[in-house]
Design an enzyme around this catalytic site. Structure first.
Site, PDB file in Angstrom:
ATOM      1  N   HIS A   1     -41.934  28.918  -5.652  1.00  0.00           N
ATOM      2  CA  HIS A   1     -42.911  28.619  -6.703  1.00  0.00           C
ATOM      3  C   HIS A   1     -44.351  28.838  -6.234  1.00  0.00           C
ATOM      4  O   HIS A   1     -45.262  28.931  -7.056  1.00  0.00           O
ATOM      5  CB  HIS A   1     -42.718  27.186  -7.232  1.00  0.00           C
ATOM      6  CG  HIS A   1     -43.204  26.105  -6.326  1.00  0.00           C
ATOM      7  ND1 HIS A   1     -42.362  25.393  -5.499  1.00  0.00           N
ATOM      8  CD2 HIS A   1     -44.437  25.599  -6.100  1.00  0.00           C
ATOM      9  CE1 HIS A   1     -43.063  24.497  -4.825  1.00  0.00           C
ATOM     10  NE2 HIS A   1     -44.332  24.602  -5.168  1.00  0.00           N
TER      11      HIS A   1
ATOM     12  N   ASP B   1     -35.686  27.581  -4.251  1.00  0.00           N
ATOM     13  CA  ASP B   1     -37.138  27.523  -4.100  1.00  0.00           C
ATOM     14  C   ASP B   1     -37.564  28.003  -2.717  1.00  0.00           C
ATOM     15  O   ASP B   1     -38.479  27.456  -2.099  1.00  0.00           O
ATOM     16  CB  ASP B   1     -37.666  26.107  -4.358  1.00  0.00           C
ATOM     17  CG  ASP B   1     -39.166  26.103  -4.653  1.00  0.00           C
ATOM     18  OD1 ASP B   1     -39.703  27.150  -5.029  1.00  0.00           O
ATOM     19  OD2 ASP B   1     -39.788  25.039  -4.483  1.00  0.00           O
TER      20      ASP B   1
ATOM     21  N   GLY C   1     -50.416  21.838  -2.706  1.00  0.00           N
ATOM     22  CA  GLY C   1     -50.949  22.623  -1.605  1.00  0.00           C
ATOM     23  C   GLY C   1     -50.108  22.500  -0.350  1.00  0.00           C
ATOM     24  O   GLY C   1     -50.130  23.367   0.528  1.00  0.00           O
ATOM     25  N   ASN C   2     -49.342  21.396  -0.232  1.00  0.00           N
ATOM     26  CA  ASN C   2     -48.404  21.223   0.882  1.00  0.00           C
ATOM     27  C   ASN C   2     -47.145  22.055   0.689  1.00  0.00           C
ATOM     28  O   ASN C   2     -46.390  22.285   1.648  1.00  0.00           O
ATOM     29  CB  ASN C   2     -47.984  19.758   1.028  1.00  0.00           C
ATOM     30  CG  ASN C   2     -48.928  18.957   1.909  1.00  0.00           C
ATOM     31  OD1 ASN C   2     -49.588  18.039   1.443  1.00  0.00           O
ATOM     32  ND2 ASN C   2     -49.005  19.306   3.185  1.00  0.00           N
ATOM     33  N   SER C   3     -46.865  22.469  -0.534  1.00  0.00           N
ATOM     34  CA  SER C   3     -45.621  23.181  -0.832  1.00  0.00           C
ATOM     35  C   SER C   3     -45.460  24.392   0.076  1.00  0.00           C
ATOM     36  O   SER C   3     -46.374  25.200   0.234  1.00  0.00           O
ATOM     37  CB  SER C   3     -45.610  23.639  -2.291  1.00  0.00           C
ATOM     38  OG  SER C   3     -45.539  22.545  -3.158  1.00  0.00           O
TER      39      SER C   3
ATOM     40  N   GLY D   1     -15.566  30.145 -11.700  1.00  0.00           N
ATOM     41  CA  GLY D   1     -15.372  30.087 -13.150  1.00  0.00           C
ATOM     42  C   GLY D   1     -14.802  28.789 -13.672  1.00  0.00           C
ATOM     43  O   GLY D   1     -13.904  28.801 -14.522  1.00  0.00           O
ATOM     44  N   VAL D   2     -15.324  27.653 -13.172  1.00  0.00           N
ATOM     45  CA  VAL D   2     -14.880  26.362 -13.695  1.00  0.00           C
ATOM     46  C   VAL D   2     -16.089  25.505 -14.037  1.00  0.00           C
ATOM     47  O   VAL D   2     -17.165  25.658 -13.452  1.00  0.00           O
ATOM     48  CB  VAL D   2     -13.997  25.588 -12.677  1.00  0.00           C
ATOM     49  CG1 VAL D   2     -12.685  26.308 -12.447  1.00  0.00           C
ATOM     50  CG2 VAL D   2     -14.737  25.356 -11.363  1.00  0.00           C
TER      51      VAL D   2
ATOM     52  N   ILE E   1     -17.114  21.534 -13.948  1.00  0.00           N
ATOM     53  CA  ILE E   1     -16.598  20.389 -13.191  1.00  0.00           C
ATOM     54  C   ILE E   1     -17.375  19.119 -13.504  1.00  0.00           C
ATOM     55  O   ILE E   1     -18.482  19.155 -14.037  1.00  0.00           O
ATOM     56  CB  ILE E   1     -16.649  20.657 -11.672  1.00  0.00           C
ATOM     57  CG1 ILE E   1     -18.077  21.029 -11.242  1.00  0.00           C
ATOM     58  CG2 ILE E   1     -15.660  21.729 -11.277  1.00  0.00           C
ATOM     59  CD1 ILE E   1     -18.247  21.218  -9.747  1.00  0.00           C
TER      60      ILE E   1
END
Length: 489
Positions: free
Chosen positions: A129, A159, A228-230, A286-287, A289
């Site tokens: 991001h 991310d 800003g820490n991201s 393909g399930v 759950i």
């Protein structure tokens, strides 16, 4: 008789009284104040900052926006007025013919984030991001050198993003073993909160395996993380990066004591694919759950609430071809236990598409292994089918006791729903309604026994112990789930 000074006597009495209180109160306290073991001091992060600080970078992003040239400092609305009515713009020569001002592209600052050096030859890691939608990425190193970076790849699900700068001999971070990370352990973060570069904050690991998404068991900390820490590193006391600071829990937009980091083992797995192909491929079977509750686990003989309950199997999917059915509980994948429902998508997602895996399922009181070929993640193509209304037949005595009235499925309905048997609920009341059943639901099994029609349903129900909850697997649309009917309530 000797004379005594009253003030002196009063002072002596007060001193004796104070001494008595002190001996009664201070002495035990002093005894308690002597611990059996030495008290540990607070950690010193200075060496860690010197060690890891040079590997942390500041990331600025910009995007290109279209603008029109301004004239004489006038705002756009005033210029539009002059153009619309053909009035000459003050201080500007009148053109010989109407001209439309040419659009120009201008780079506008978009955001600030953090990152860290993954390899000495210029590969950096940050959050997806942070670089999403950016036309230009500027990386500033700790020594104040600036580079334009190229986005190698970004994965929104985790991310995680990898960018590359043209540089060599860079101080790369040391990656730590997340499995050794313990709750209560001291950790440190370095980043650029609010654009303030090289800011250091510290705290402890509050929790591990915190489920907030399909593919990520986050590390929760109380390290101060702000905008800003991201993308910055989460560092243990050995100077190793164990996570990427990614999210905070906040009602105000600022730090409130809860922050989340992407575990480094997951991030490295993603980054390797991004560096190799620029994208991340994930497996699928393909399930659909759901979780297994204590009541359901006990009633079907599973023992404890574990695994992932299959509520729907996509037609033609790997699970369908392997023989999985709605109501099965997946307890192991490639020998790894499924303790909770979130474990399955992570294990399947990390499996290479096209490879073969072994899935252990629990079905009607017994475990069995199924071989399955993993497919690649793609948009689900499920369509809900609705069973038409049915005539309400007369319910048997056993069915009336739990408030159910059921009917046989027609051959057309079985074909349409791809079912071999089952009964459709004509009406639900009392205990059945309290369990969540309603008209149109299709009952596939009762008391761990598959039912092919009404006769078999009533036979199994008549033999069931009405003093205990009766487990019942039913399907609604494309979804299947368990219900527990308690006749005595």
């Amino acid at each position: 008789m000797p004379k005594f000074n009253r003030n002196a006597l009063r002072s002596v009495a007060f001193a004796c009284l104070f001494s008595g209180v002190a001996s009664a109160v201070l002495m035990p306290h002093a005894a308690l104040a002597q611990p059996a073991t030495a008290v540990r001091g607070l950690p010193d992060f200075t060496d860690l900052v010197d060690q890891v600080g040079p590997s942390v970078v500041n990331i600025r992003t910009a995007e290109k926006v279209s603008t029109r040239p301004n004239a004489n400092g006038m705002d756009e609305e005033m210029l539009e007025f002059f153009r619309r009515f053909g009035v000459p713009i003050p201080g500007m020569p009148r053109p010989s013919r109407p001209q439309q001002p040419q659009q120009q592209e201008e780079e506008v600052p978009r955001g600030v984030g953090s990152g860290f050096i993954l390899t000495p030859d210029g590969f950096l890691m940050t959050n997806a991001h942070v670089v999403e939608g950016a036309d230009e990425v500027i990386v500033t190193l700790a020594d104040k050198r600036e580079f334009k970076a190229k986005i190698i790849g970004a994965d929104k699900r985790t991310d995680v993003a990898v960018v590359k700068i043209d540089a060599t001999g860079l101080p790369a971070v040391k990656v730590g073993d997340v499995s050794r990370l313990r709750v209560g352990e001291w950790v440190m973060a370095i980043g650029s909160p609010f654009g303030l570069e090289s800011t250091v904050t510290a705290g402890i690991v509050s929790a591990k395996q915190r489920e907030t998404g399909d593919y990520l068991p986050f590390i929760q900390t109380d390290v101060a993380i702000n905008p800003g820490n991201s993308g910055g590193p989460l560092i243990n006391m050995r100077g190793e990066v164990v996570g990427i600071n990614s999210q905070i829990y906040s009602r105000s937009g600022g730090f409130m004591g809860i922050s989340f980091a992407i575990p480094m083992d997951e991030a490295i797995r993603v980054s390797e694919q991004l560096r190799t192909s620029g994208r991340v491929t994930r497996g699928r079977i393909g399930v659909q759950i759901g979780p297994v509750t204590w009541d359901v686990a006990e009633s079907i003989g599973l023992g404890k609430p574990q695994g992932a309950l299959i509520s729907s199997v996509e037609a033609g999917s790997p699970a369908d071809k392997a023989g999985m059915e709605a109501g099965d509980i997946i307890t192991r994948f490639d020998g790894k236990p499924i303790e909770k429902v979130a474990d399955l998508p992570r294990l399947v997602g990390n499996t290479k598409p096209g490879s073969k895996s072994t899935v252990t399922i629990f079905r009607r009181g017994a475990a069995r292994d199924l071989s399955i070929t993993i497919a690649e993640v793609e948009p689900d193509k499920l369509s809900a089918k609705v069973v038409g209304r049915v005539e309400k037949p007369k319910a048997s005595a056993a069915a009336q006791q739990i408030g159910l009235s059921v009917a046989d499925l027609t051959e057309a309905q079985k074909k349409d729903l791809k079912l071999k048997g089952g009964v459709v609920v004509a009406s639900a009341a009392d205990a059945a309604a309290r369990a969540g059943l309603r008209e149109g639901d299709i009952i596939l099994s009762i008391a761990n026994t598959e039912v092919s029609g009404v006769k078999e349903f009533e036979s199994v129900l008549a033999k069931a112990d009405k003093s205990k909850p009766i487990n019942l697997l039913y399907r609604r649309g494309e979804w299947a789930q368990y219900a527990l009917i308690r006749p005595g309530r």
